[in-house]
Design an enzyme around this catalytic site. Structure first.
Site, mmCIF file in Angstrom:
data_model
loop_
_atom_site.group_PDB
_atom_site.id
_atom_site.type_symbol
_atom_site.label_atom_id
_atom_site.label_comp_id
_atom_site.label_asym_id
_atom_site.label_seq_id
_atom_site.Cartn_x
_atom_site.Cartn_y
_atom_site.Cartn_z
ATOM 1 N N LYS A 116 0.816 -1.206 0.000
ATOM 2 C CA LYS A 116 0.000 0.000 0.000
ATOM 3 C C LYS A 116 0.856 1.265 0.000
ATOM 4 C CE LYS A 116 -2.194 0.518 4.103
ATOM 5 N NZ LYS A 116 -2.636 0.270 5.533
ATOM 6 N N SER A 135 -7.706 0.803 5.610
ATOM 7 C CA SER A 135 -6.980 1.651 4.699
ATOM 8 C C SER A 135 -6.254 0.869 3.598
ATOM 9 C CB SER A 135 -5.959 2.482 5.474
ATOM 10 O OG SER A 135 -5.012 1.647 6.118
ATOM 11 N N SER A 178 -7.470 -2.261 9.187
ATOM 12 C CA SER A 178 -7.046 -1.846 7.847
ATOM 13 C C SER A 178 -6.563 -2.971 6.938
ATOM 14 C CB SER A 178 -5.947 -0.785 7.954
ATOM 15 O OG SER A 178 -6.529 0.459 8.244
#
Ligand SMILES: *[C@@H]1O[C@H](CO)[C@@H](O)[C@H](O)[C@H]1NC(C)=O
Ligand SMILES: *[C@@H]1O[C@H](CO)[C@@H](O)[C@H](O)[C@H]1NC(C)=O
Ligand SMILES: CC(=O)N[C@H]1CO[C@H](CO)[C@@H](O)[C@@H]1O
Length: 548
Positions: free
Chosen positions: A149, A224, A248
């Site tokens: 990410k 996230s 997340s």
């Protein structure tokens, strides 16, 4: 999810004396608010159903069979020269190019450098310098592409965390976990989208826009690590590295129907992420872990990124599920403004329980931890810290403190570089629990007591099954009305336990169902064993439906 604050905390003082006494019935006001909120959610859902009807876009079919292999299987085939690393990279690069216009999950790439490294991996294998066995030991993922990410640092790649002030910021080094997985021979190929400052459960920001769910583009991917969950599910990468401080890894894994593991606290180094945890306590809530379509990839990945700490997890010790004690809880018990668990989610949990009863002659025990009802308050309270770095400062990239009021005004005129949710979080934090206050101490104690209770229950061979989230993936923006639904995962972070999200097929809306399995500290291997078993029985990842 950092520094979010606490609108639910007002009732703490009245509850303060309740540790030993039975709970008072909820006040009339709370009940009324709850009813109104439920009503609004239903109305909102009806509007969104109407708005999004028929607006989803179709996924390109998976034609290349290499895309259907686990990272472990690809590593093996590359090692024994059945296929080349270059071939594998080309397959995934092609796939990314096909799906990304639709999903917007990849935000940066290094295809050219990665292909050079793939060729080097192939030459090393062909040179015969190492035997196959040696290669497997030294470079277990040699030549296998992976993604991570946009907040975990990869040298030379973007590292924005979805923050506009970092839109051109690039990593000058690898995060610790990335160093380790590269040392194992894996090759980073792309970076995936996150929520602004990794704090919200929809992956959307003003740097890269919004990511769409591969099972229905009208839905969120979670956050996230939402871009990562999405790309994995769409078969655009064989292995992902995510991070999780409030869910997340597990929420995106759930919404996208893949596996995601948050390791036990303090096992995988968090160095090289933005935002940086504000204190040691927060650092222990945050965990970097694997996200992938196939359960078989969880263990080797965790072993690699745990580095020296891998030995604490004893991952190779066999797990006999007949000797495991199973516990399950169906919901949080109706936390304030938290939606009931979807019927098909509940049915899936029941099927899991039934399976273990039949196949292993165990007696899963239904439990109901009262504290889970207050999960939001407990998580938010335990996230308080005394570093003086608030969310407005994190949005200012630690160099300045943004003015949330001014930015909100700009937002309404469409000229703020921040997200609505990000700004809202700043306001909520101002009214939240303060570090060192009575409320804070109370919530830390509440968490400690819950931890002791759960540790006693789990021992060294117990697992706890619990929904990852009360509903399947909602529509874009809908999380704003369902703010606290993320606390199904967040409560596990403050406890520090390991937890794996496991996919359980698709529900009636065609969206992934799933469950999380939690174990005691450093008993991650129990979670992974349950994941492998449930994949075998329920089929694991399901390729997103091809509509065209
Ligand atoms: C995707 O969602 C839209 C809006 O809810 C719905 O109309 C459509 O049927 C869904 N698509 C599939 C394949 O389920
Ligand atoms: C969470 O989701 C459910 C959907 O079933 C909804 O009913 C509930 O009100 C939501 N609550 C919040 C505020 O998170
Ligand atoms: C839809 C959208 O905003 N896509 C963006 C995703 O991120 C890349 C890299 O920053 C942009 O080039 C795209 O425009």
């Amino acid at each position: 999810m950092n520094g979010m604050s606490n609108t639910e905390s007002n009732n703490i003082s009245e509850n303060q004396d309740m540790i030993s006494r039975p709970r008072k019935p909820p006040s009339l006001i709370k009940t009324v608010i709850n009813i109104i909120h439920r009503f609004l959610i239903v109305v909102l859902r009806a509007i969104l159903d109407f708005w999004y009807k028929g607006k989803e876009k179709s996924m390109p079919p998976i034609e290349d069979l290499l895309l259907l292999e686990s990272a472990t299987s690809l590593a093996h085939k590359i090692r024994v020269q059945k296929i080349t690393s270059v071939q594998v990279l080309n397959s995934f690069i092609e796939r990314i190019k096909k799906v990304n216009p639709l999903l917007n999950c990849v935000v940066d790439e290094r295809f050219d450098e990665a292909l050079v490294q793939a060729a080097e991996a192939d030459s090393l294998i062909q040179s015969g310098v190492h035997t196959e066995k040696e290669l497997e030991e030294i470079f277990p993922f040699l030549g296998v592409p992976f993604t991570t990410k946009d907040c975990i640092m990869v040298k030379g790649m973007l590292n924005t965390a979805g923050l506009y002030k970092r839109k051109d910021f690039r990593g000058d080094d690898d995060a610790d976990a990335i160093k380790l997985i590269r040392k194992a021979g894996a090759i980073p190929i792309a970076l995936t989208n996150v929520s602004e400052c990794c704090m919200w459960w929809e992956s959307s920001n003003t740097v890269h826009g919004r990511t769409n769910n591969p099972y229905n583009t009208t839905r969120i991917v979670g956050g996230s690590s939402g871009g990562e969950g999405c790309l994995q599910a769409a078969a655009g990468s064989p292995l992902g590295i995510g991070s999780d401080i409030g869910g997340s890894i597990r929420m995106p894994a759930f919404f996208n129907g893949i596996f995601g593991h948050k390791p036990s606290r303090n096992i995988v180094s968090n160095k090289g992420q933005y935002p940086i945890p504000n204190c040691e306590e927060q650092n222990s809530f945050l965990g970097i872990g694997p996200m992938c379509r196939f359960a078989v990839d969880l263990k080797p990945t965790l072993k690699i990124i745990a580095g020296e700490n891998a030995k604490l997890l004893n991952l190779d010790a066999p797990v006999n599920l007949e000797n495991v004690k199973f516990f399950y809880q169906e919901s949080d018990g109706g936390g304030f403004m938290i939606s009931p668990v979807d019927a098909d989610q509940l049915a899936a949990l029941q099927k899991v329980v039934k399976h273990f009863e039949r196949a292993f002659k165990v007696k899963p025990k239904k439990v109901q931890f009262e504290q889970f009802k207050q999960a939001a308050t407990i998580w938010l309270g335990n996230m308080a810290d005394n570093s003086g770095i608030d969310f407005a400062t994190q949005l200012g990239n630690l160099k300045e403190r943004i003015s949330p009021g001014w930015e909100m005004l700009k937002w309404f005129f469409g000229c703020s570089k921040h997200t609505f949710v990000g700004l809202l979080t700043c306001f909520a934090e101002d009214n939240g629990v303060k570090f060192g206050s009575e409320k804070h101490k109370y919530l830390v104690k509440k968490r400690d007591d819950l931890r002791v209770e759960m540790q006693k229950m789990l021992g060294d061979n117990g697992v706890f099954l619990y929904p990852t989230h009360p509903t399947v993936a909602p529509y874009h923006n809908e999380p704003i009305a369902r703010t606290f639904n993320f606390t199904y995962t967040a409560i596990i972070n403050v406890l520090g336990f390991p937890a794996t999200t496991i996919p359980l097929g698709l529900g009636k809306e065609g969206l992934p169902l799933g469950i999380q399995v939690v174990a005691n500290f450093n008993q991650d291997r129990l979670c992974l064993a349950v994941a492998a078993e449930l994949e075998r029985v329920f089929g694991g990842w399901v390729a997103p439906e091809i509509l065209a």
